[in-house]
Design an enzyme around this catalytic site. Structure first.
Site, short mmCIF file in Angstrom:
data_model
loop_
_atom_site.label_atom_id
_atom_site.label_comp_id
_atom_site.label_asym_id
_atom_site.label_seq_id
_atom_site.Cartn_x
_atom_site.Cartn_y
_atom_site.Cartn_z
N HIS A 117 -9.64 -7.85 -13.84
CA HIS A 117 -8.79 -9.00 -13.48
C HIS A 117 -8.74 -9.92 -14.68
CE1 HIS A 117 -8.05 -8.00 -9.28
NE2 HIS A 117 -9.30 -7.60 -9.20
N CYS A 137 5.80 -17.26 -5.79
CA CYS A 137 6.84 -16.22 -5.73
C CYS A 137 7.50 -16.05 -7.09
CB CYS A 137 7.88 -16.63 -4.69
SG CYS A 137 9.17 -15.37 -4.44
N SER A 151 5.47 -8.36 -12.97
CA SER A 151 4.57 -7.68 -13.92
C SER A 151 4.79 -8.12 -15.36
CB SER A 151 4.74 -6.15 -13.79
OG SER A 151 4.56 -5.79 -12.44
N LEU A 202 3.75 -13.65 -15.42
CA LEU A 202 4.28 -14.98 -15.12
C LEU A 202 3.39 -15.69 -14.10
CD1 LEU A 202 6.58 -16.52 -16.26
CD2 LEU A 202 8.10 -15.57 -14.51
N ALA A 203 2.80 -14.95 -13.17
CA ALA A 203 1.99 -15.59 -12.12
C ALA A 203 0.81 -16.37 -12.70
CB ALA A 203 1.51 -14.53 -11.14
N LEU A 210 -0.33 -21.68 6.21
CA LEU A 210 0.99 -21.22 6.69
C LEU A 210 1.46 -20.01 5.88
CD1 LEU A 210 2.48 -24.78 7.02
CD2 LEU A 210 1.58 -23.31 8.85
C1 LIG Z 1 -7.95 -27.20 -8.86
C2 LIG Z 1 -6.51 -26.66 -8.39
C3 LIG Z 1 -6.33 -25.05 -8.52
C4 LIG Z 1 -4.87 -24.55 -7.98
C5 LIG Z 1 -4.68 -23.09 -8.17
C6 LIG Z 1 -5.63 -22.26 -7.22
C7 LIG Z 1 -5.35 -20.74 -7.34
C8 LIG Z 1 -4.01 -20.37 -6.66
C9 LIG Z 1 -3.72 -18.86 -6.83
C10 LIG Z 1 -2.36 -18.49 -6.23
C11 LIG Z 1 -2.41 -18.44 -4.71
C12 LIG Z 1 -1.06 -18.06 -4.12
C13 LIG Z 1 -1.16 -18.03 -2.59
C14 LIG Z 1 0.16 -17.69 -1.92
O1 LIG Z 1 1.22 -18.06 -2.40
C15 LIG Z 1 0.12 -16.83 -0.65
S1 LIG Z 1 -0.10 -15.07 -1.13
C16 LIG Z 1 1.61 -14.60 -1.38
C17 LIG Z 1 1.92 -14.42 -2.87
N1 LIG Z 1 3.32 -14.12 -3.03
C18 LIG Z 1 3.84 -12.89 -2.80
O2 LIG Z 1 3.15 -11.94 -2.48
C19 LIG Z 1 5.36 -12.79 -2.93
C20 LIG Z 1 5.80 -11.46 -3.53
N2 LIG Z 1 5.11 -11.21 -4.77
C21 LIG Z 1 5.41 -11.91 -5.91
O3 LIG Z 1 6.22 -12.83 -5.94
C22 LIG Z 1 4.61 -11.55 -7.17
O4 LIG Z 1 4.10 -10.25 -7.00
C23 LIG Z 1 3.43 -12.52 -7.42
C24 LIG Z 1 4.00 -13.88 -7.81
C25 LIG Z 1 2.54 -12.65 -6.20
C26 LIG Z 1 2.59 -11.98 -8.60
O5 LIG Z 1 3.44 -11.83 -9.73
P1 LIG Z 1 3.54 -10.39 -10.45
O6 LIG Z 1 4.76 -10.40 -11.30
O7 LIG Z 1 3.38 -9.34 -9.42
O8 LIG Z 1 2.20 -10.30 -11.38
P2 LIG Z 1 2.02 -10.96 -12.83
O9 LIG Z 1 2.84 -12.16 -12.96
O10 LIG Z 1 2.18 -9.88 -13.83
O11 LIG Z 1 0.48 -11.43 -12.77
C27 LIG Z 1 -0.54 -10.52 -12.40
C28 LIG Z 1 -1.75 -11.37 -12.09
O12 LIG Z 1 -1.48 -12.17 -10.94
C29 LIG Z 1 -2.50 -11.90 -9.95
N3 LIG Z 1 -1.94 -12.01 -8.62
C30 LIG Z 1 -1.11 -11.14 -8.00
N4 LIG Z 1 -0.82 -11.57 -6.76
C31 LIG Z 1 -1.48 -12.76 -6.59
C32 LIG Z 1 -1.59 -13.70 -5.50
N5 LIG Z 1 -0.98 -13.49 -4.33
N6 LIG Z 1 -2.38 -14.79 -5.68
C33 LIG Z 1 -3.04 -14.99 -6.84
N7 LIG Z 1 -2.98 -14.13 -7.91
C34 LIG Z 1 -2.20 -13.04 -7.77
C35 LIG Z 1 -2.95 -10.46 -10.24
O13 LIG Z 1 -4.25 -10.27 -9.67
C36 LIG Z 1 -2.96 -10.48 -11.78
O14 LIG Z 1 -4.12 -11.18 -12.25
P3 LIG Z 1 -5.42 -10.31 -12.78
O15 LIG Z 1 -4.91 -9.52 -13.98
O16 LIG Z 1 -6.48 -11.33 -13.06
O17 LIG Z 1 -5.76 -9.44 -11.58
C1 LIG Z 2 -0.60 -16.95 5.19
N1 LIG Z 2 0.43 -17.15 4.12
C2 LIG Z 2 -0.17 -17.41 2.81
C3 LIG Z 2 1.49 -16.13 4.11
C4 LIG Z 2 1.04 -14.78 3.68
N2 LIG Z 2 0.96 -14.38 2.40
N3 LIG Z 2 0.52 -13.07 2.38
C5 LIG Z 2 0.33 -12.63 3.67
C6 LIG Z 2 -0.11 -11.42 4.20
C7 LIG Z 2 -0.22 -11.30 5.59
C8 LIG Z 2 0.09 -12.39 6.43
C9 LIG Z 2 -0.05 -12.32 7.90
C10 LIG Z 2 -0.84 -13.28 8.55
C11 LIG Z 2 -0.97 -13.23 9.93
C12 LIG Z 2 -0.32 -12.20 10.63
F1 LIG Z 2 -0.47 -12.10 11.96
C13 LIG Z 2 0.48 -11.22 9.98
C14 LIG Z 2 0.60 -11.30 8.59
O1 LIG Z 2 1.34 -10.39 7.86
C15 LIG Z 2 1.91 -9.31 8.58
C16 LIG Z 2 2.50 -8.37 7.54
N4 LIG Z 2 3.71 -8.99 7.01
C17 LIG Z 2 3.79 -9.49 5.79
C18 LIG Z 2 5.11 -9.93 5.68
N5 LIG Z 2 5.76 -9.69 6.84
C19 LIG Z 2 4.87 -9.12 7.67
C20 LIG Z 2 0.53 -13.60 5.90
C21 LIG Z 2 0.64 -13.71 4.52
#
Ligand SMILES: CCCCCCCCCCCCCC(=O)CSCCNC(=O)CCNC(=O)[C@H](O)C(C)(C)COP(=O)(O)OP(=O)(O)OC[C@H]1O[C@@H](n2cnc3c(N)ncnc32)[C@H](O)[C@@H]1OP(=O)(O)O
Ligand SMILES: CN(C)Cc1n[nH]c2ccc(-c3ccc(F)cc3OCCn3ccnc3)cc12
Length: 392
Positions: free
Chosen positions: A6, A143, A150, A153-154, A392
């Site tokens: 990571h 997002c 990849s 940017l995240a 949420l």
């Molecule tokens: C004191 C204040 C502190 C505030 C900040 C706290 C921390 C907040 C943290 C954020 C909390 C968000 C919570 C939240 O929103 C709820 S979780 C939902 C996250 N969003 C999605 O899944 C939407 C669809 N996916 C995307 O948009 C992209 O795949 C994202 C943007 C997810 C990654 O973009 P990508 O183009 O696919 O990937 P690269 O840019 O190349 O970057 C790769 C790196 O990103 C790491 N990665 C992947 N998914 C992650 C995720 N869900 N959390 C954290 N890190 C995540 C991955 O492990 C790798 O790092 P590593 O090489 O170390 O493993």
């Molecule tokens: C929490 N909040 C951060 C959104 C979020 N991010 N990543 C997720 C992964 C699972 C769930 C989740 C949480 C509770 C639940 F009953 C079902 C869920 O996901 C079903 C699978 N799914 C994903 C998209 N459409 C359907 C939420 C999230």
């Protein structure tokens, strides 16, 4: 774990996999707060073609831009059959709680087209960890457009929101994700309770059970038309003090929980049409508020199905039962959710939810939701039943 690197998360003040089991490490902040003068004053660098933007969620136009980015690029289930479709009203609610910071609504635009191509958000929350109430940022809605994945940017988005949170003298955060990162403080299962069996089977969300006909399946999930608990009614503004007392008392038993005050309850738990529904039981004799249940509205777009576009899902939020049985209270929640046209009622196994899931005919989901704290170490991971926090 030994095989996965990571590169970004190994540089962050979060529990590291290599430290799992090392109980000599103290619980609490991993890095100390720093003087604001030492916080990086200017934004992190983006690739040349992109620029930072602060998304004004009071603007209907900008809210639509965020809505559309998420509608087309946010979280999908493991089989890419569904994608979350948070509504504009929901995003306004989720991102503008009491005391929110507009600067924590961070977007990335392409310089030429000005198109919104990425987003991350934070909102302030007081979260109690054991006996320690900590001001945190709840990070959500990260997002990156599908076309920009990849490209690392995240990590830049995460460092930028971290920088802006630090500028407000806040040093911890809480977030959840369906992916495993260093290092979950808890790992929860999600469960689904069928409300509209025919649609769920037609869209492929669920399958007809073996030796089950459709009519038998419809009968299995049938619910009464109205709630059964006397005094069950919608929450109203005048109920905020009583619901706050009920909720604070209930959440005090969990190791990590939101520290709600009346201001928070007014925002997060008063009903908002098509966003959040909340009900309570007012004792017909004493007029005391004895029980409370709530769920939020989060539809998912159904991907690639010619007959249906949207799955209407209700998600269990905060529920407290002190006089009514938890089973009966949650069954009343299912009844009103069905009444309102939801297709499915989802719940995590957090708090005491495990006690009703099987009994009320919830089926296990196909994935997990991991909880994380940033810059706060816990000696050991929590059981879901020790968590009093729903993001949420
Ligand atoms: C004191 C204040 C502190 C505030 C900040 C706290 C921390 C907040 C943290 C954020 C909390 C968000 C919570 C939240 O929103 C709820 S979780 C939902 C996250 N969003 C999605 O899944 C939407 C669809 N996916 C995307 O948009 C992209 O795949 C994202 C943007 C997810 C990654 O973009 P990508 O183009 O696919 O990937 P690269 O840019 O190349 O970057 C790769 C790196 O990103 C790491 N990665 C992947 N998914 C992650 C995720 N869900 N959390 C954290 N890190 C995540 C991955 O492990 C790798 O790092 P590593 O090489 O170390 O493993
Ligand atoms: C929490 N909040 C951060 C959104 C979020 N991010 N990543 C997720 C992964 C699972 C769930 C989740 C949480 C509770 C639940 F009953 C079902 C869920 O996901 C079903 C699978 N799914 C994903 C998209 N459409 C359907 C939420 C999230």
């Amino acid at each position: 774990s030994v095989e996965k690197q990571h590169r970004f998360w190994e540089t962050q003040p979060v529990g590291q996999f290599k430290d799992i089991g090392d109980t000599s490490l103290p619980e609490g902040p991993i890095e100390p707060a720093t003087p604001l003068s030492e916080v990086k004053q200017e934004p992190y660098n983006l690739p040349a073609a992109y620029e930072w933007t602060t998304c004004d969620m009071k603007s209907d136009y900008v809210c639509s831009e965020v809505y559309n980015l998420l509608k087309n690029n946010y979280v999908e289930d493991d089989e890419n059959m569904f994608r979350f479709n948070y509504s504009k009203e929901f995003l306004t609610w989720a991102l503008r709680p009491p005391g929110y910071y507009p600067s924590w609504h961070i977007g990335v635009r392409a310089k030429t087209s000005k198109k919104l191509v990425a987003f991350i958000s934070g909102v302030p929350a007081r979260i109690r960890v054991r006996d320690d109430v900590v001001k945190m940022a709840e990070i959500n809605f990260l997002c990156v457009h599908k076309k920009l994945r990849s490209k690392r940017l995240a990590p830049v988005m995460i460092k930028e929101v971290t920088r802006r949170v630090h500028l407000e003298n806040i040093w911890q955060a809480a977030y959840t994700a369906g992916v495993v990162l260093p290092t979950p403080v808890a790992t929860c299962q999600y469960w689904h309770r069928t409300l509209n069996p025919k649609k769920l089977i037609d869209v492929g969300f669920s399958r007809l059970g073996a030796r089950m006909t459709m009519s038998r399946t419809i009968k299995l999930y049938k619910l009464p038309d109205v709630p059964v608990t006397p005094g069950f009614r919608k929450m109203e503004p005048c109920d905020v003090p009583a619901v706050t007392r009920l909720l604070r008392n209930y959440l005090s038993q969990f190791l990590v929980a939101t520290d709600f005050d009346e201001n928070d309850v007014e925002h997060w738990l008063l009903p908002r049409e098509d966003v959040v529904d909340s009900y309570l039981v007012e004792s017909p004799e004493t007029h005391d508020v004895t029980d409370f249940c709530s769920f939020y509205t989060l539809p998912s777009t159904i991907l690639g199905n010619p007959n249906y576009t949207t799955l209407k899902a209700a998600y269990s939020y905060y529920n407290v039962a002190t006089r009514t049985t938890f089973l009966q209270l949650m069954n009343d929640a299912l009844i009103v959710a069905k009444q309102k046209g939801f297709d499915v009622f989802n719940a995590l196994d957090v708090m005491h939810n495990e006690s009703f899931l099987k009994e009320l005919k919830f089926g296990p989901g196909d994935g997990q939701l991991h909880y994380y704290l940033y810059n706060y170490r816990l000696r050991s991971a929590l059981k879901p039943s020790e968590l009093g926090l729903v993001l949420l």
